[in-house]
Design a protein around this motif. Structure first.
Motif, mmCIF file in Angstrom:
data_model
loop_
_atom_site.group_PDB
_atom_site.id
_atom_site.type_symbol
_atom_site.label_atom_id
_atom_site.label_comp_id
_atom_site.label_asym_id
_atom_site.label_seq_id
_atom_site.Cartn_x
_atom_site.Cartn_y
_atom_site.Cartn_z
ATOM 1 N N ILE A 78 0.876 -1.049 -0.196
ATOM 2 C CA ILE A 78 0.106 0.076 0.110
ATOM 3 C C ILE A 78 0.804 1.229 0.043
ATOM 4 O O ILE A 78 0.591 2.221 -0.571
ATOM 5 C CB ILE A 78 -0.890 -0.015 1.209
ATOM 6 C CG1 ILE A 78 -2.154 -1.252 1.212
ATOM 7 C CG2 ILE A 78 -1.640 1.344 1.318
ATOM 8 C CD1 ILE A 78 -2.951 -1.183 2.218
ATOM 9 N N SER A 79 1.664 1.301 0.960
ATOM 10 C CA SER A 79 2.949 2.395 0.870
ATOM 11 C C SER A 79 3.689 2.426 -0.623
ATOM 12 O O SER A 79 3.509 3.747 -0.796
ATOM 13 C CB SER A 79 4.117 2.256 1.975
ATOM 14 O OG SER A 79 4.879 3.114 1.782
ATOM 15 N N LEU A 80 3.735 1.301 -1.327
ATOM 16 C CA LEU A 80 4.245 1.454 -2.449
ATOM 17 C C LEU A 80 3.405 2.023 -3.705
ATOM 18 O O LEU A 80 3.515 2.935 -4.501
ATOM 19 C CB LEU A 80 4.710 -0.087 -3.106
ATOM 20 C CG LEU A 80 5.409 -0.078 -4.413
ATOM 21 C CD1 LEU A 80 6.218 -1.513 -4.126
ATOM 22 C CD2 LEU A 80 4.636 -0.192 -5.390
ATOM 23 N N LYS A 81 2.148 1.706 -3.227
ATOM 24 C CA LYS A 81 1.112 2.389 -4.342
ATOM 25 C C LYS A 81 0.876 3.778 -3.677
ATOM 26 O O LYS A 81 0.870 4.652 -4.958
ATOM 27 C CB LYS A 81 -0.335 1.583 -3.964
ATOM 28 C CG LYS A 81 -0.433 0.136 -4.705
ATOM 29 C CD LYS A 81 -1.050 0.335 -5.737
ATOM 30 C CE LYS A 81 -1.669 -0.905 -6.604
ATOM 31 N NZ LYS A 81 -2.166 -1.037 -7.782
ATOM 32 N N LEU A 82 0.929 4.108 -2.615
ATOM 33 C CA LEU A 82 0.845 5.319 -2.562
ATOM 34 C C LEU A 82 1.904 6.270 -3.164
ATOM 35 O O LEU A 82 1.696 7.619 -3.708
ATOM 36 C CB LEU A 82 0.553 5.728 -1.203
ATOM 37 C CG LEU A 82 -0.539 5.211 -0.368
ATOM 38 C CD1 LEU A 82 -0.579 5.344 1.246
ATOM 39 C CD2 LEU A 82 -1.675 6.261 -0.836
ATOM 40 N N CYS A 83 3.306 5.824 -2.990
ATOM 41 C CA CYS A 83 4.211 6.439 -3.611
ATOM 42 C C CYS A 83 4.080 6.649 -5.215
ATOM 43 O O CYS A 83 4.288 7.759 -5.659
ATOM 44 C CB CYS A 83 5.592 5.724 -3.488
ATOM 45 S SG CYS A 83 6.127 5.921 -1.532
ATOM 46 N N ALA A 85 4.772 11.838 -2.496
ATOM 47 C CA ALA A 85 5.410 10.476 -2.669
ATOM 48 C C ALA A 85 6.810 10.214 -1.756
ATOM 49 O O ALA A 85 6.778 9.186 -1.202
ATOM 50 C CB ALA A 85 5.862 10.129 -4.179
ATOM 51 N N LEU A 86 7.397 11.154 -1.771
ATOM 52 C CA LEU A 86 8.653 11.088 -0.741
ATOM 53 C C LEU A 86 8.282 11.192 0.642
ATOM 54 O O LEU A 86 8.817 10.500 1.416
ATOM 55 C CB LEU A 86 9.608 12.402 -0.994
ATOM 56 C CG LEU A 86 11.000 12.351 -0.420
ATOM 57 C CD1 LEU A 86 11.795 10.862 -0.491
ATOM 58 C CD2 LEU A 86 11.732 13.350 -0.544
ATOM 59 N N ALA A 87 7.305 11.922 1.027
ATOM 60 C CA ALA A 87 6.750 11.922 2.257
ATOM 61 C C ALA A 87 6.163 10.700 2.773
ATOM 62 O O ALA A 87 6.293 10.155 3.861
ATOM 63 C CB ALA A 87 5.647 13.098 2.679
ATOM 64 N N GLN A 88 5.574 9.879 2.092
ATOM 65 C CA GLN A 88 4.878 8.682 2.305
ATOM 66 C C GLN A 88 6.128 7.670 2.447
ATOM 67 O O GLN A 88 6.137 6.834 3.507
ATOM 68 C CB GLN A 88 3.987 8.040 1.109
ATOM 69 C CG GLN A 88 3.636 6.568 1.329
ATOM 70 C CD GLN A 88 3.063 6.421 2.336
ATOM 71 O OE1 GLN A 88 2.008 7.252 3.110
ATOM 72 N NE2 GLN A 88 2.907 5.028 3.240
ATOM 73 N N LEU A 89 7.167 7.618 1.502
ATOM 74 C CA LEU A 89 8.228 6.811 1.769
ATOM 75 C C LEU A 89 9.013 6.963 3.302
ATOM 76 O O LEU A 89 9.121 6.174 3.817
ATOM 77 C CB LEU A 89 9.395 6.917 0.826
ATOM 78 C CG LEU A 89 10.435 6.188 0.901
ATOM 79 C CD1 LEU A 89 10.501 4.839 0.933
ATOM 80 C CD2 LEU A 89 11.691 6.791 0.013
ATOM 81 N N LYS A 118 15.144 -2.923 0.802
ATOM 82 C CA LYS A 118 14.281 -3.273 -0.189
ATOM 83 C C LYS A 118 13.204 -1.986 -0.520
ATOM 84 O O LYS A 118 12.723 -1.624 -1.573
ATOM 85 C CB LYS A 118 13.606 -4.193 0.306
ATOM 86 C CG LYS A 118 12.491 -4.847 -0.545
ATOM 87 C CD LYS A 118 11.710 -6.135 -0.616
ATOM 88 C CE LYS A 118 10.859 -6.956 -1.651
ATOM 89 N NZ LYS A 118 10.297 -7.936 -1.323
ATOM 90 N N GLN A 119 12.958 -1.282 0.604
ATOM 91 C CA GLN A 119 11.814 -0.074 0.298
ATOM 92 C C GLN A 119 12.702 0.981 -0.538
ATOM 93 O O GLN A 119 12.117 1.682 -1.518
ATOM 94 C CB GLN A 119 11.666 0.681 1.969
ATOM 95 C CG GLN A 119 11.062 -0.617 2.727
ATOM 96 C CD GLN A 119 9.766 -1.224 2.143
ATOM 97 O OE1 GLN A 119 8.908 -0.633 1.564
ATOM 98 N NE2 GLN A 119 9.855 -2.606 2.091
ATOM 99 N N VAL A 149 12.790 17.170 -0.549
ATOM 100 C CA VAL A 149 13.230 17.244 -1.979
ATOM 101 C C VAL A 149 13.474 15.969 -2.719
ATOM 102 O O VAL A 149 14.260 15.153 -2.243
ATOM 103 C CB VAL A 149 14.420 18.092 -2.304
ATOM 104 C CG1 VAL A 149 14.543 18.513 -3.821
ATOM 105 C CG2 VAL A 149 13.996 19.472 -1.448
ATOM 106 N N LEU A 150 12.706 15.692 -3.691
ATOM 107 C CA LEU A 150 12.858 14.457 -4.587
ATOM 108 C C LEU A 150 14.206 14.388 -5.113
ATOM 109 O O LEU A 150 14.358 15.353 -5.793
ATOM 110 C CB LEU A 150 11.670 14.127 -5.604
ATOM 111 C CG LEU A 150 11.524 12.793 -5.976
ATOM 112 C CD1 LEU A 150 11.306 11.835 -5.055
ATOM 113 C CD2 LEU A 150 10.390 12.815 -7.219
ATOM 114 N N GLN A 151 15.018 13.465 -4.920
ATOM 115 C CA GLN A 151 15.907 13.258 -5.757
ATOM 116 C C GLN A 151 16.173 12.268 -6.995
ATOM 117 O O GLN A 151 14.878 11.659 -7.130
ATOM 118 C CB GLN A 151 17.386 12.728 -4.850
ATOM 119 C CG GLN A 151 17.499 13.460 -3.482
ATOM 120 C CD GLN A 151 17.901 14.840 -3.619
ATOM 121 O OE1 GLN A 151 18.703 15.004 -4.658
ATOM 122 N NE2 GLN A 151 17.628 15.760 -2.910
#
Length: 685
Positions: free
Chosen positions: A428-433, A445-449, A478-479, A540-542
């Motif tokens: 589910i976390s992967l889906k949200l990202c 997306a980054l905040a969810q990770l 893995k995440q 900030v997304l890298q």
């Protein structure tokens, strides 16, 4: 039973569930990861296997074909007078075009794409699963307000993979992705006579024979209409849209003493009358219910497939919209989890049998289903909202004491339901990202990770399987690796990583992407006291290389902790007292964890240790560092690429592959153009 049907359709899912027990770091079920689009089933064109097994030549034929004369005498719906090779070629062409537009994968078709289906081809005699039975839940569940109807894969059904206290099995998602379509299109051959082989036979056709031909046409058309009507009614019970398409090729109308133009006019007129009669008798008078293939030109077929899917797309979306409404009604009838319907303590040792699923578990199921159906109908905002709700409820199951269901305790560590819930939370976390990237909200997306990593760090440390275990670092690696993979896929499909120079950190905003050059943004920042001028790097997304690098680092820590554990148990220098040492360590574990209120099951089971021992950690770390290197090199960050090259070489050194390490660092240093003196210095070291 739909469960037997799905297991027969694909037994791999059940095997995957068994393999996941105790192996949290294994691959996730693809059903939980794929992007969902409406499912279309196609009948009458063969199956996808036919595209591989049948020859592509237009002159090919099936084995042991009947003679042309016997074909004309049979006059059946399944064997019209069209030459078999032509029928095969037409079916293959249409099936190729339909499946070529099919959408299967982690990433969706794109926000600008329209009318995209996932297409499955089934046999003409294929029967879709029946509706689930209507029955009252067993009295022992004590859920008086639960929905009356439940399926064979419900927790309320004995024999279900989630009976009695499971959440969502992959098989449920597969049912809607591969088995139960939102739209069904049937392709049917329109019966007609075989063209005579000789001119003499054509001239022998009398007016009496022509009348007989017309009555035969009506009889065969009526049989076809009844077949279509039966299919339509069976699918209507499930709310599935059914459409039919006629396949007419090489249709000839031989009428004596008529010019070519007159024959063509009569042919079209007769065909229109037959199609209108079939449409009426079969009950397909509605809009977008009956389609007619164009002339046999490849370009026309492409347009036909495109128009067909556009015409039926809204029906497909409405199918999932109705499913969502049904699930929402069920969820609204659930009692509050803080009331009398409380989940029993699952870790209670005196309970020898699993307890029924509690209200909180049903809330998770319904939220997940609502999110899935919203994703099917491409309502990404609703999907994100329901996935977030399901995620927050699942996280509560891992806590020692539930904050949603008072008095309930968390799932036992490494139990079957713990593993299933952990996999569901990860996916589910992967889906949200992914969905946040899909709707162009990278900071969300980054905040969810970050939220997922932080949440399970606290849970793992609290439950005794945290930073001191190799399992935690394997999971963490893995995440980041999966996030990097998704981000890389997104970039290939057109996603653009925000420019850090144009990002400002607004602590009150859910998304940190906006241009500093915008006058409205500047005025908003100056008027908002909570807005700062700096950048929070964690928000900030890298590019993917950064997350591959993090995954490699954490995998190195995974190897380190596993080798430490292995050394304690298998150090050859302590053979004489290794058993005593193990007992001492075990009792220390028990004393410490009982004092801190932690479950004693933190020691890794033997199957996890065996699986970890079979993993080549160094090779995996090198793979991740190499991916990171390639990404940083593409960004032209020279210092970081040199650092990553040295890390790859150091990993080879740790693995004892000295010659490879030396060659690797030599090649990369040479490519970077360093002086000969620098290389010789490194060789001497």
């Amino acid at each position: 039973m739909i469960l037997d049907y799905i297991i027969k359709f694909d037994k791999i899912t059940q095997l995957a569930l068994q393999n996941q027990l105790g192996l949290i770091m294994d691959s996730y079920p693809p059903e939980f990861i794929f992007h969902h689009v409406p499912l279309m089933a196609v009948i009458g064109l063969g199956t996808a296997r036919d595209l591989v097994e049948q020859p592509t030549s237009t002159t090919g034929s099936i084995q042991n074909p009947p003679s042309s004369k016997s074909q004309s005498r049979r006059s059946s719906l399944s064997a019209a007078s069209i030459p078999i090779s032509t029928k095969q070629q037409l079916s293959r062409t249409l099936l190729s075009l339909l499946t070529a537009k099919s959408q299967v994968g982690i990433w969706g078709p794109g926000k600008n794409a329209s009318a995209v289906f996932h297409v499955v081809a089934v046999d003409k005699n294929h029967q879709f699963p029946p509706r689930k039975p209507t029955m009252r839940p067993p009295a022992q569940t004590q859920h008086l307000n639960m929905p009356i109807a439940h399926s064979a894969i419900s927790p309320l059904t004995s024999g279900s993979p989630v009976h009695p206290d499971g959440l969502i099995p992959p098989i449920w998602v597969r049912k809607h992705r591969e088995i139960l379509p939102s739209v069904v299109v049937g392709f049917y051959d329109l019966w007609h006579h075989t063209s005579p082989d000789s001119i003499q036979e054509k001239e022998e056709i009398s007016s009496t024979q022509e009348g007989t031909s017309e009555s035969m046409d009506k009889e065969k058309d009526y049989i076809l209409a009844m077949e279509i009507n039966e299919r339509r009614k069976s699918l209507l019970e499930r709310g599935i849209k059914f459409s039919a398409s006629s396949m007419q090729i090489n249709y000839e109308l031989f009428i004596k003493d008529k010019t070519m133009d007159e024959r063509m006019f009569l042919k079209d007129q007769a065909m229109d009358e037959r199609l209108a009669n079939i449409r009426k008798v079969s009950g397909l008078d509605g809009r977008h219910a009956f389609f007619v293939l164009p002339s046999s030109q490849y370009g026309d077929f492409q347009d036909f497939v495109t128009n067909l899917q556009k015409s039926l797309y809204e029906y497909g979306l409405n199918y999932y919209r109705e499913h969502g409404k049904r699930v929402k009604r069920k969820r609204s009838r659930l009692p509050s989890p803080s009331g009398n319907f409380m989940r029993p303590p699952l870790s209670e040792k005196s309970s020898m049998s699993p307890q029924p699923l509690g209200i909180q578990g049903w809330m998770i199921r319904y939220d997940y289903k609502l999110a899935t159906f919203a994703e099917f109908r491409q309502d990404m905002e609703a999907a994100i909202r329901y996935y977030e709700s399901a995620y927050n409820l699942i996280i509560d199951l891992f806590a020692p004491q539930s904050s949603v269901t008072p008095g309930a305790t968390g799932l036992p560590i490494r139990s079957k339901r713990w593993v299933e819930a952990r996999i569901l939370a990860d996916t589910i976390s992967l889906k949200l990202c992914k969905l946040n990237l899909y709707v162009d909200s990278p900071s969300a997306a980054l905040a969810q990770l970050n939220k997922h990593v932080s949440t399970f760090k606290d849970i793992s440390n609290t439950r005794g399987i945290g930073e001191d275990t190799f399992e935690y670092w394997a999971w963490l690696s893995k995440q980041y690796r999966i996030f990097a993979d998704i981000l890389e896929i997104a970039i290939r499909t057109g996603f653009t990583i925000p420019d850090p120079a144009k990002i400002s950190h607004n602590t009150t905003s859910s998304d940190f992407r906006f241009s500093m050059s915008s006058m409205s943004s500047i005025s908003s920042m100056s008027s908002n006291p909570n807005t700062g001028s700096g950048i929070n790097p964690t928000m900030v997304l890298q590019h993917p290389g950064f997350y591959y690098f993090m995954a490699a680092k954490y995998n190195s820590l995974r190897r380190k902790h596993f080798l430490n554990l292995e050394k304690v148990f298998n150090d050859s220098s302590h053979k004489n007292y290794s058993s005593l040492l193990i007992l001492i360590i075990f009792f220390i574990y028990i004393i410490v964890y009982e004092k801190e209120g932690v479950d004693n099951s933190i020691l890794p089971p033997q199957d996890i240790l065996d699986a970890e021992q079979s993993i080549d950690h160094s090779t995996l770390t090198i793979e991740l560092y190499t991916k990171s290197y390639e990404q940083f090199k593409a960004q032209k960050t020279g210092r970081m690429t040199l650092y990553l090259a040295s890390e790859i070489a150091n990993t080879y050194l740790d693995a004892g592959k000295y010659e490879t390490a030396l060659k690797y660092i030599s090649d990369y240093l040479s490519n970077e153009g360093l002086s000969l003196l620098s290389r010789e210095s490194i060789y001497n070291i």
